[in-house]
Design a protein around this motif. Structure first.
Motif, PDB file in Angstrom:
ATOM      1  N   ARG A  52       0.875  -1.326   0.086  1.00 22.68           N
ATOM      2  CA  ARG A  52      -0.068  -0.061   0.175  1.00 22.68           C
ATOM      3  C   ARG A  52       1.015   0.903  -0.469  1.00 22.68           C
ATOM      4  O   ARG A  52      -0.142   2.322   0.209  1.00 22.68           O
ATOM      5  N   LEU A 112      -5.740  -4.614 -11.648  1.00 18.66           N
ATOM      6  CA  LEU A 112      -5.745  -3.937  -9.865  1.00 18.66           C
ATOM      7  C   LEU A 112      -4.768  -4.897 -10.087  1.00 18.66           C
ATOM      8  O   LEU A 112      -4.872  -5.786  -9.613  1.00 18.66           O
ATOM      9  N   ALA A 137      -4.579   0.621 -11.092  1.00 21.43           N
ATOM     10  CA  ALA A 137      -4.361   0.379  -9.889  1.00 21.43           C
ATOM     11  C   ALA A 137      -3.531  -0.274  -9.480  1.00 21.43           C
ATOM     12  O   ALA A 137      -3.940  -1.116  -8.769  1.00 21.43           O
ATOM     13  N   SER A 139      -1.621  -0.769  -5.918  1.00 20.00           N
ATOM     14  CA  SER A 139      -1.766  -0.601  -4.649  1.00 20.00           C
ATOM     15  C   SER A 139      -0.285   1.029  -3.685  1.00 20.00           C
ATOM     16  O   SER A 139      -0.944   1.260  -3.359  1.00 20.00           O
ATOM     17  N   ARG A 141       0.475   3.475  -5.003  1.00 18.71           N
ATOM     18  CA  ARG A 141      -0.520   4.704  -5.538  1.00 18.71           C
ATOM     19  C   ARG A 141      -1.185   5.098  -5.072  1.00 18.71           C
ATOM     20  O   ARG A 141      -1.325   6.150  -5.336  1.00 18.71           O
ATOM     21  N   THR A 142      -2.291   3.850  -4.964  1.00 17.42           N
ATOM     22  CA  THR A 142      -3.525   4.286  -4.842  1.00 17.42           C
ATOM     23  C   THR A 142      -3.557   4.476  -2.882  1.00 17.42           C
ATOM     24  O   THR A 142      -4.273   5.232  -2.009  1.00 17.42           O
ATOM     25  N   LEU A 144      -4.618   1.272  -1.912  1.00 15.11           N
ATOM     26  CA  LEU A 144      -5.819   0.588  -1.443  1.00 15.11           C
ATOM     27  C   LEU A 144      -5.228  -0.530  -2.304  1.00 15.11           C
ATOM     28  O   LEU A 144      -4.775  -1.035  -3.911  1.00 15.11           O
ATOM     29  N   GLU A 150     -12.688  -0.623  -1.736  1.00 14.23           N
ATOM     30  CA  GLU A 150     -12.485   0.942  -2.475  1.00 14.23           C
ATOM     31  C   GLU A 150     -11.641   0.913  -3.166  1.00 14.23           C
ATOM     32  O   GLU A 150     -11.301   1.847  -3.835  1.00 14.23           O
ATOM     33  N   ALA A 151     -10.688  -0.203  -3.550  1.00 19.55           N
ATOM     34  CA  ALA A 151      -9.567  -0.920  -4.653  1.00 19.55           C
ATOM     35  C   ALA A 151     -10.993  -0.756  -5.532  1.00 19.55           C
ATOM     36  O   ALA A 151     -10.192  -0.137  -6.541  1.00 19.55           O
ATOM     37  N   HIS A 154     -12.273   2.102  -6.649  1.00 20.64           N
ATOM     38  CA  HIS A 154     -11.811   3.180  -7.403  1.00 20.64           C
ATOM     39  C   HIS A 154     -11.777   2.863  -9.314  1.00 20.64           C
ATOM     40  O   HIS A 154     -11.506   3.815  -9.665  1.00 20.64           O
ATOM     41  N   CYS A 155     -11.630   1.265  -8.972  1.00 17.16           N
ATOM     42  CA  CYS A 155     -10.999   1.513 -10.295  1.00 17.16           C
ATOM     43  C   CYS A 155     -12.627   1.743 -11.357  1.00 17.16           C
ATOM     44  O   CYS A 155     -12.434   2.115 -12.141  1.00 17.16           O
ATOM     45  N   GLU A 158     -12.603   5.759 -12.173  1.00 18.07           N
ATOM     46  CA  GLU A 158     -11.322   6.088 -13.280  1.00 18.07           C
ATOM     47  C   GLU A 158     -12.148   5.657 -14.494  1.00 18.07           C
ATOM     48  O   GLU A 158     -12.245   6.480 -15.406  1.00 18.07           O
TER      49      GLU A 158
END
Length: 204
Positions: A52, A112, A137, A139, A141-142, A144, A150-151, A154-155, A158
């Motif tokens: 993370r 992801l 995505a 992890s 950098r996000t 998550l 939320e991971a 988030h995608c 996007e």
């Protein structure tokens, strides 16, 4: 699910990229100067915060050392970082080809992955096919990581799509189930057969 997926969201390791081999694990343990089983326990214990982006590589490896009752100097840490990145470097060329065909067919693609920064940067340097993905995505950098809901969300944000419009592919059951709980279509990647996707995943 009644909605037709408009995008495909892939896991990286265990689907497109290869997981660590026993030989790689042994090589890392040898550098660390520890028995393999002890090393792997210490290796995975702080891995989630490393993935993370909450730990630097140096902080991560010094925590591994502390768990082993050891101390790693800068040279040992550098050797472990290099060996760790190399241990995750392999890819499944058939899956890379699948991704490239999907991109050429104008399928919207996302990636992801629970991955630390050193490894993410290495993949970006070496693999032009990452450009096939509209959404990437990592992890680190996000902040998550799967299976945190939320991971996935988030995608979806996007992509600009509701979860039920995104098809998620992963090799870990817990990650697939987490996606399904959000209303996403999901497939368990099984690999090693003519139909590597549980339930099938035809190329649109």
């Amino acid at each position: 699910m009644t909605a037709v997926p408009e995008a495909m969201l892939f896991d990286l390791f265990g689907v497109i990229a290869l997981t660590q081999s026993a030989e790689s694990e042994q090589a890392l343990a040898s550098i660390a100067g520890a028995p393999v089983d002890d090393f792997l326990d210490a290796y995975w214990r702080p891995r989630a915060p490393y993935d993370r982006g909450e730990l630097t590589a140096a902080d991560y490896w010094r925590q591994v050392a502390a768990d082993l009752g050891a101390v790693f100097d800068d040279d040992r840490v550098g050797a472990l970082v290099t060996a760790d990145v190399a241990s995750w470097a392999g890819v499944d060329e058939a899956m890379v080809a699948y991704v490239e065909r999907a991109a050429a067919s104008a399928v919207r693609l996302g990636l992801l992955s629970n991955i630390p920064e050193d490894l993410a940067a290495d993949f970006e340097r070496r693999h032009r096919w990452l450009r096939c993905f509209e959404v990437v995505a990592f992890s680190c950098r996000t902040g998550l990581a799967k299976p945190d809901p939320e991971a996935y969300l988030h995608c979806c944000r996007e992509f600009g799509l509701a979860p039920e419009r995104v098809l998620f592919i992963d090799d870990r059951t817990e990650n697939v189930r987490a996606a399904e709980r959000l209303g996403m279509a999901a497939r368990l990647f099984t690999g090693g057969s003519e139909d590597p996707f549980e339930g099938g995943l035809p190329l649109q």
